[in-house]
Write an enzyme that holds these catalytic residues in place. Structure first.
Site, mmCIF file in Angstrom:
data_model
loop_
_atom_site.group_PDB
_atom_site.id
_atom_site.type_symbol
_atom_site.label_atom_id
_atom_site.label_comp_id
_atom_site.label_asym_id
_atom_site.label_seq_id
_atom_site.Cartn_x
_atom_site.Cartn_y
_atom_site.Cartn_z
ATOM 1 N N LYS A 54 0.847 -1.200 0.000
ATOM 2 C CA LYS A 54 0.000 0.000 0.000
ATOM 3 C C LYS A 54 0.884 1.252 0.000
ATOM 4 O O LYS A 54 0.648 2.187 -0.764
ATOM 5 C CB LYS A 54 -0.918 0.018 1.234
ATOM 6 C CG LYS A 54 -2.113 -0.915 1.083
ATOM 7 C CD LYS A 54 -2.874 -1.106 2.385
ATOM 8 C CE LYS A 54 -3.935 -2.176 2.189
ATOM 9 N NZ LYS A 54 -4.579 -2.619 3.426
ATOM 10 N N GLN A 98 -4.934 -1.180 9.618
ATOM 11 C CA GLN A 98 -4.886 -2.522 9.039
ATOM 12 C C GLN A 98 -5.547 -3.535 9.989
ATOM 13 O O GLN A 98 -5.199 -3.612 11.161
ATOM 14 C CB GLN A 98 -3.421 -2.911 8.773
ATOM 15 C CG GLN A 98 -3.235 -4.240 8.072
ATOM 16 C CD GLN A 98 -3.772 -4.243 6.639
ATOM 17 O OE1 GLN A 98 -3.541 -3.310 5.868
ATOM 18 N NE2 GLN A 98 -4.513 -5.289 6.293
ATOM 19 N N ASP A 121 -11.292 3.108 4.185
ATOM 20 C CA ASP A 121 -11.732 1.710 4.105
ATOM 21 C C ASP A 121 -13.259 1.622 4.038
ATOM 22 O O ASP A 121 -13.809 0.575 3.724
ATOM 23 C CB ASP A 121 -11.253 0.947 5.354
ATOM 24 C CG ASP A 121 -10.158 -0.062 5.031
ATOM 25 O OD1 ASP A 121 -9.982 -0.384 3.831
ATOM 26 O OD2 ASP A 121 -9.493 -0.535 5.966
#
Ligand code: NDP
Length: 300
Positions: A54, A98, A121
């Protein structure tokens, strides 16, 4: 006739290219550089790989990338304090924590502490509610990637029968919501669904997000249907009597590809689209934060 293979790797490169163009425009016309902060707690090896790629791709499209790697025993108070700091940082437009988090941390509390506007997200309860009520929101990356591929392949999916296998908060439910918002007729199947094979056989679009290797066989697929395989399953070498770990999806690729009209492979299908959509969400969040025009086609 053999199915069209929907090349997620190539598609994701195109999406990243469009993100990069928009980043250049933001820098040149407005003096703004979009920034993405990724927070990793602990040392889960798979998460470390994801976070690394990422960060690399964020920099490649010209955005600022910030990584915060915290010890596995970090307290919830310390993690929330870091998120608060990032919420207040004007150079950060997207925050991603994460998952999964170590067991002592309350995932819902952590996710809901992220400012919804920076929740790239799309897991914050406010974004979930906004997506559910058809309002502008941050959309979860994996289902957004699937939607982009479907729109690209079909143009419109209005009126089509779609079956989503899986009802998780990160894939199945938001996927179903996105399909519904695009006027597909949507069925959500799960582990308690009766006669799953018959349910899937009705579908013009099958989204498999189950986490069970090669569970969907070709004889469940309606001829000509589009099959989007979200699954990422590692088949270890000893199980297969071979020397290398193999990645497979939730559908049996060979038999499904023989019947489907179009299909995504694993690897190289949905997977690469997920990070591309994270970058797309970050640029979208940045544009919204600064009240400048959003790029076309990079969100739902
Ligand atoms: P979850 O384990 O959270 O959810 C799996 C879903 O599948 C559940 O709703 C479960 O039903 C359902 N299910 C399990 N067994 C069956 C069965 N026999 N028949 C029908 N439904 C079943 O998984 P995720 O949604 O997080 O992930 C799904 C897959 O997608 C995984 O392979 C994961 O690795 C992959 N993934 C890929 C991503 C990418 O970037 N490509 C990103 C995220 C996930 P129930 O609710 O009844 O238990």
């Amino acid at each position: 006739m053999a199915a069209t293979v929907i090349d997620g790797k190539e598609f994701a490169a195109r999406v990243r290219g469009r993100v990069a163009e928009h980043v250049t425009r933001l820098k040149d016309s407005h003096g703004i550089t979009p920034g993405l902060a990724v927070v990793l707690v602990g040392e889960d090896p798979a998460s470390q790989v994801y976070v690394r790629s990422k960060g690399k791709m964020t920099v490649e499209v010209g955005m600022k990338s910030v990584e915060h790697r915290l010890e596995a025993d970090t307290s919830e108070a310390d993690l929330l304090a870091l998120i608060e700091q990032l919420n207040n940082d004007d150079e950060i437009h997207g925050i991603l924590v994460q998952l999964p988090l170590p067991g002592h941390l309350d995932e819902d509390a952590v996710i809901n502490s992220i400012s919804p506007e920076k929740d790239v997200d799309g897991f914050h309860i406010s974004n979930v509610g906004r997506l559910g009520t058809g309002q502008k929101s941050m959309v979860p990356c994996t289902p957004l990637g699937c939607l982009m591929m479907l729109r690209d392949h079909h143009g419109s999916i209005s009126g089509m029968d779609a079956v989503v296998i899986g009802r998780s908060n990160i894939v199945g439910k938001p996927m179903a919501q996105l399909l519904l918002n695009d006027s597909a007729t949507v069925t959500i199947a799960h582990s308690r669904t009766n006669n799953l094979a018959d349910v899937v056989r009705r579908a013009d679009i099958v989204i498999a997000a189950v986490g069970r290797p090669q569970m969907v066989p070709g004889d469940w697929i309606k001829p000509g249907a589009t099959v989007i395989d979200v699954g990422i399953n590692r088949l270890d070498a000893p199980e297969r009597g071979e020397g290398k770990t193999k990645l497979v999806g939730d559908v049996d690729y060979e038999s499904c590809a023989a019947v489907a009209g179009a299909i995504t492979p694993v690897p190289g299908g949905v997977g690469p689209m997920t990070i591309a959509c994270l970058l797309a969400n970050t640029v979208t969040a940045c544009c919204r934060a600064h009240g400048v025009e959003e790029p076309d086609g990079l969100t739902a």
